[in-house]
Design a protein around this motif. Structure first.
Motif, PDB file in Angstrom:
ATOM      1  N   ALA A  54       1.162  -0.714  -0.009  1.00 24.02           N
ATOM      2  CA  ALA A  54      -0.170  -0.353   0.216  1.00 24.02           C
ATOM      3  C   ALA A  54       0.805   0.974  -0.297  1.00 24.02           C
ATOM      4  N   MET A  55      -0.066   2.521   0.270  1.00 21.16           N
ATOM      5  CA  MET A  55       0.777   3.794  -0.136  1.00 21.16           C
ATOM      6  C   MET A  55       0.259   4.396   0.889  1.00 21.16           C
ATOM      7  N   VAL A  56       0.793   5.744   1.573  1.00 18.74           N
ATOM      8  CA  VAL A  56       0.781   6.466   2.170  1.00 18.74           C
ATOM      9  C   VAL A  56       1.573   7.607   2.301  1.00 18.74           C
ATOM     10  N   GLY A  57       0.660   8.770   2.249  1.00 19.05           N
ATOM     11  CA  GLY A  57       1.108  10.059   1.230  1.00 19.05           C
ATOM     12  C   GLY A  57       0.085  10.809   1.343  1.00 19.05           C
ATOM     13  N   CYS A  58      -0.071  11.913  -0.091  1.00 22.28           N
ATOM     14  CA  CYS A  58      -0.790  12.600   0.011  1.00 22.28           C
ATOM     15  C   CYS A  58      -0.753  13.813  -1.305  1.00 22.28           C
ATOM     16  N   VAL A  59      -1.887  13.491  -1.970  1.00 22.86           N
ATOM     17  CA  VAL A  59      -1.688  14.464  -3.479  1.00 22.86           C
ATOM     18  C   VAL A  59      -2.454  15.690  -3.269  1.00 22.86           C
ATOM     19  N   GLY A  60      -2.499  16.582  -3.851  1.00 25.89           N
ATOM     20  CA  GLY A  60      -3.790  18.115  -3.864  1.00 25.89           C
ATOM     21  C   GLY A  60      -5.159  17.599  -5.189  1.00 25.89           C
ATOM     22  N   ASP A  61      -5.833  17.334  -4.657  1.00 23.53           N
ATOM     23  CA  ASP A  61      -7.606  17.974  -5.223  1.00 23.53           C
ATOM     24  C   ASP A  61      -7.458  18.868  -6.383  1.00 23.53           C
ATOM     25  N   ASP A  62      -6.561  18.379  -7.226  1.00 21.31           N
ATOM     26  CA  ASP A  62      -6.488  18.519  -8.393  1.00 21.31           C
ATOM     27  C   ASP A  62      -6.153  17.239  -9.241  1.00 21.31           C
ATOM     28  N   GLN A  63      -6.016  17.819 -11.044  1.00 21.84           N
ATOM     29  CA  GLN A  63      -6.211  16.992 -11.783  1.00 21.84           C
ATOM     30  C   GLN A  63      -4.919  16.150 -11.717  1.00 21.84           C
ATOM     31  N   ALA A  64      -3.702  16.767 -11.364  1.00 21.87           N
ATOM     32  CA  ALA A  64      -2.933  15.764 -11.104  1.00 21.87           C
ATOM     33  C   ALA A  64      -3.140  14.571 -10.135  1.00 21.87           C
ATOM     34  N   GLY A  65      -3.826  15.242  -8.687  1.00 25.15           N
ATOM     35  CA  GLY A  65      -4.020  14.097  -7.758  1.00 25.15           C
ATOM     36  C   GLY A  65      -4.922  13.011  -8.224  1.00 25.15           C
ATOM     37  N   HIS A  66      -5.934  13.419  -9.038  1.00 27.91           N
ATOM     38  CA  HIS A  66      -7.030  12.312  -9.173  1.00 27.91           C
ATOM     39  C   HIS A  66      -6.044  11.436  -9.720  1.00 27.91           C
ATOM     40  N   GLU A  67      -5.414  11.738 -11.213  1.00 26.71           N
ATOM     41  CA  GLU A  67      -4.242  10.904 -11.946  1.00 26.71           C
ATOM     42  C   GLU A  67      -3.584   9.898 -11.111  1.00 26.71           C
ATOM     43  N   LEU A  68      -2.843  10.611 -10.460  1.00 26.63           N
ATOM     44  CA  LEU A  68      -1.895   9.758  -9.339  1.00 26.63           C
ATOM     45  C   LEU A  68      -2.483   8.643  -8.594  1.00 26.63           C
ATOM     46  N   LEU A  69      -4.066   8.960  -8.055  1.00 24.48           N
ATOM     47  CA  LEU A  69      -4.251   8.051  -7.830  1.00 24.48           C
ATOM     48  C   LEU A  69      -4.778   7.049  -8.664  1.00 24.48           C
ATOM     49  N   ALA A  70      -5.372   7.492  -9.191  1.00 23.02           N
ATOM     50  CA  ALA A  70      -5.502   6.292 -10.481  1.00 23.02           C
ATOM     51  C   ALA A  70      -4.809   5.134 -10.842  1.00 23.02           C
ATOM     52  N   SER A  71      -3.428   5.685 -11.062  1.00 23.84           N
ATOM     53  CA  SER A  71      -2.047   5.669 -11.613  1.00 23.84           C
ATOM     54  C   SER A  71      -2.254   4.178 -10.910  1.00 23.84           C
ATOM     55  N   LEU A  72      -2.371   4.659  -9.123  1.00 22.50           N
ATOM     56  CA  LEU A  72      -2.129   3.465  -8.109  1.00 22.50           C
ATOM     57  C   LEU A  72      -3.068   2.577  -8.090  1.00 22.50           C
ATOM     58  N   GLU A  73      -4.431   3.141  -8.370  1.00 25.11           N
ATOM     59  CA  GLU A  73      -5.512   1.386  -8.648  1.00 25.11           C
ATOM     60  C   GLU A  73      -4.872   0.859  -9.891  1.00 25.11           C
ATOM     61  N   ALA A  74      -5.177   1.287 -10.549  1.00 28.20           N
ATOM     62  CA  ALA A  74      -5.366   0.517 -12.263  1.00 28.20           C
ATOM     63  C   ALA A  74      -3.405   0.244 -11.748  1.00 28.20           C
ATOM     64  N   ALA A  75      -2.616   0.314 -10.517  1.00 32.91           N
ATOM     65  CA  ALA A  75      -0.816  -0.866 -10.739  1.00 32.91           C
ATOM     66  C   ALA A  75      -1.569  -1.987  -9.109  1.00 32.91           C
ATOM     67  N   GLY A  76      -2.935  -1.970  -9.296  1.00 24.22           N
ATOM     68  CA  GLY A  76      -3.578  -2.371  -7.692  1.00 24.22           C
ATOM     69  C   GLY A  76      -2.260  -2.313  -6.571  1.00 24.22           C
ATOM     70  N   VAL A  77      -2.098  -1.188  -6.043  1.00 20.74           N
ATOM     71  CA  VAL A  77      -2.267  -0.297  -5.167  1.00 20.74           C
ATOM     72  C   VAL A  77      -2.922  -0.361  -4.071  1.00 20.74           C
ATOM     73  N   ASP A  78      -2.234  -0.043  -2.538  1.00 22.47           N
ATOM     74  CA  ASP A  78      -4.272   0.241  -2.132  1.00 22.47           C
ATOM     75  C   ASP A  78      -3.512   1.637  -2.033  1.00 22.47           C
ATOM     76  N   GLY A  79      -4.608   2.498  -2.206  1.00 21.83           N
ATOM     77  CA  GLY A  79      -4.105   3.915  -2.195  1.00 21.83           C
ATOM     78  C   GLY A  79      -4.987   4.634  -0.747  1.00 21.83           C
ATOM     79  N   SER A  80      -5.428   3.621   0.068  1.00 19.27           N
ATOM     80  CA  SER A  80      -6.600   4.495   1.130  1.00 19.27           C
ATOM     81  C   SER A  80      -5.860   4.980   1.878  1.00 19.27           C
ATOM     82  N   GLY A  81      -4.603   4.984   2.095  1.00 19.69           N
ATOM     83  CA  GLY A  81      -3.652   5.360   2.960  1.00 19.69           C
ATOM     84  C   GLY A  81      -3.485   7.198   2.366  1.00 19.69           C
ATOM     85  N   VAL A  82      -3.633   7.257   1.026  1.00 14.00           N
ATOM     86  CA  VAL A  82      -2.832   8.391   0.720  1.00 14.00           C
ATOM     87  C   VAL A  82      -4.424   9.394   0.475  1.00 14.00           C
ATOM     88  N   ARG A  83      -3.775  10.755   1.184  1.00 12.47           N
ATOM     89  CA  ARG A  83      -4.826  11.767   1.865  1.00 12.47           C
ATOM     90  C   ARG A  83      -5.088  12.776   0.760  1.00 12.47           C
TER      91      ARG A  83
END
Length: 140
Positions: A54-83
């Motif tokens: 899993a991944m623990v970190g922070c992203v912004g509430d912007d297009q890049a943040g949404h892209e980064l969360l989607a890339s984790l999900e697509a790779a099978g990474v648990d992103g529930s720890g990303v704020r």
């Protein structure tokens, strides 16, 4: 998620341009096409360990943040720890790469700089992980 790996670290949107030669101070050079890639040392390590963790970190509430969360999900990474941090841009790295593989990188940490000990302590993935991997693109 027993036996898993939890990665505490950065998530960046990498902006990459290939150039014939790296620019010198004050110099402007023309480059190739711009590539947008999900990155950040933490996210890259989490993707490498995707089947384990899993991944623990922070992203912004912007297009890049949404892209980064989607890339984790697509790779099978648990992103529930990303704020998702409101009102702050996601981390971005501007990378220039020469034909011989040398590079210059400027990182704007954005939301990565807002990761707190409370974020890490609240992450269930960290509490249940067999191994927690830390790296230095987030506050100590």
């Amino acid at each position: 998620m027993q036996g898993s790996v939890a990665v505490v670290g950065s998530l960046n949107l990498d902006l990459v341009i290939r150039v014939a030669e790296l620019p010198g101070p004050g110099e402007t050079v023309s480059g190739g096409d711009l590539f947008r890639n999900p990155g950040g040392k933490g996210a890259n390590q989490a993707v490498a360990a995707a089947r384990l963790g899993a991944m623990v970190g922070c992203v912004g509430d912007d297009q890049a943040g949404h892209e980064l969360l989607a890339s984790l999900e697509a790779a099978g990474v648990d992103g529930s720890g990303v704020r998702v941090v409101e009102g702050v841009p996601s981390g971005t790295a501007c990378i220039t790469v020469s034909e011989d593989g040398e590079n210059q990188i400027v990182v704007s940490p954005g939301a990565n700089a807002r990761l707190t000990p409370d974020d890490v302590a609240a992450a269930a993935a960290v509490r249940s992980a067999a191994v927690t991997l830390l790296q230095l693109e987030v506050p100590l």
